[in-house]
Every structure is written in C-alpha cells, then in structure tokens.
Design an enzyme around this catalytic site. Structure first.
Site, mmCIF file in Angstrom:
data_model
loop_
_atom_site.group_PDB
_atom_site.id
_atom_site.type_symbol
_atom_site.label_atom_id
_atom_site.label_comp_id
_atom_site.label_asym_id
_atom_site.label_seq_id
_atom_site.Cartn_x
_atom_site.Cartn_y
_atom_site.Cartn_z
ATOM 1 N N SER A 1 7.358 0.049 16.708
ATOM 2 C CA SER A 1 6.853 -0.029 18.071
ATOM 3 C C SER A 1 7.045 -1.449 18.578
ATOM 4 O O SER A 1 7.128 -2.391 17.794
ATOM 5 C CB SER A 1 5.370 0.342 18.091
ATOM 6 N N CYS A 2 7.116 -1.593 19.904
ATOM 7 C CA CYS A 2 7.190 -2.915 20.522
ATOM 8 C C CYS A 2 6.496 -2.817 21.882
ATOM 9 O O CYS A 2 5.544 -2.053 22.010
ATOM 10 C CB CYS A 2 8.640 -3.398 20.638
ATOM 11 N N LEU A 3 6.959 -3.525 22.864
ATOM 12 C CA LEU A 3 6.342 -3.462 24.190
ATOM 13 C C LEU A 3 6.795 -2.228 24.951
ATOM 14 O O LEU A 3 5.968 -1.496 25.499
ATOM 15 C CB LEU A 3 6.655 -4.731 24.992
#
Length: 170
Positions: free
Chosen positions: A128-130
């Site tokens: 996951s990231c932004l």
C-alpha cells in the site's frame, strides 16, 4: 465453399478451446477473479485464451478481510508520511526505495529494522502507499523476487481514510 467451412470450423474450435479454458479456470479459482492472457499455439496462429495468475489488486473490502488473517501489509510510503498522515492498522512501513533490500534480509534483521514479520515468498503480502503508484512498483519488485502471492491496494491511504471515515460516520 470449403474455405468457408474451414473458417467456420476454426471458429468453432476456438470457441471450444476457450470454453475449456474458462471451465478450468473456474475450477481453479481461489478467492479472487482470474485474469486472461492470449497466446499463439502454433505457426498457424491458432488463438487460445488461458488462465493466468489471480488479480494482483485488492479492494478496500478485501483488504479489511485480509487484515483479519495472517496477511502482511507493507506500506511503502516514506516514514514522514506515516507520521504526518497515519497508516493502515497493522501495516509495516518499508519505504519503496528499501523494498528490494528489505525482502532479502534475514528475518530477525527485518524484524529489528521494520518492527514486523518478514514475509516468506509464499506469504500473502499486500503493498500500500498513498494512491497506488508506489505500491504497484513494490508489487512488481516483489513478484520479480519470487513472491508469488503479492498484491497491492491501488486505492492506498487516500481510499482507506475516506472509507474508514465514511464507515464511522454511519
């Protein structure tokens, strides 16, 4: 006339091959839909679709379910982003620039460095990231290293926060 019959026969054979592949994939389906990839079988350009790997993305709802299991969630944002904005509960922060080296570490060194369990190549991992760009890059890196059950959450932190906020407002 024989050319037309030959062409119609070829079309029917393709339909039968495709139906067989679809049925095989249905039988092999795990929890996520499978994707399709075309390839050529012979020099005669026979076309057939075959079952390939499961989808490499997870939805918000799927991620919520995976968090209840032993799935490892790795947030690939920078540490300052985690401190400033927060993170998905239970996720481990491994910045994108460190993913390849981190996945090569000894499990005890990984635990010491990232405060989380080192995933094995057979573990289910969600990156996951932004907003999904960096997590896709991390997914590609992990997949190239043999992590066969790696996935990514394309909605990232932005979708997580929005959905969690909406759920708590009900």
């Amino acid at each position: 006339m024989s050319r037309v019959l030959g062409f119609v026969s070829a079309l029917l054979l393709r339909a039968v091959y495709r139906a067989s592949a679809v049925e095989a994939c249905r039988q092999l389906r795990n929890q996520r839909p499978l994707s399709w990839a075309p390839f050529y079988l012979t020099r005669h350009s026979s076309y057939r679709s075959v079952c390939t790997a499961p989808s490499e993305t997870v939805t918000y709802q799927e991620l919520k379910q995976l968090l209840k299991s032993k799935t490892i969630v790795i947030d690939v944002r920078e540490p300052w982003e985690i401190k400033e904005y927060g993170q998905i509960p239970g996720s481990i922060n491994v910045p994108l620039g460190q993913v390849e080296q981190a996945l090569k570490l000894d499990p005890s060194k990984f635990m010491e460095t990232y405060n989380g369990k080192m995933p094995s190549t057979s573990d289910e991992i969600v990156f996951s990231c932004l907003a999904g760009v960096r997590s896709k890059k991390a997914l590609d890196t992990a997949t190239s290293m043999g992590y066969s059950r790696a996935l990514h959450f394309p909605g990232g932190w932005e979708e997580w926060v929005k959905r969690e906020f909406a759920e708590h407002q009900r």
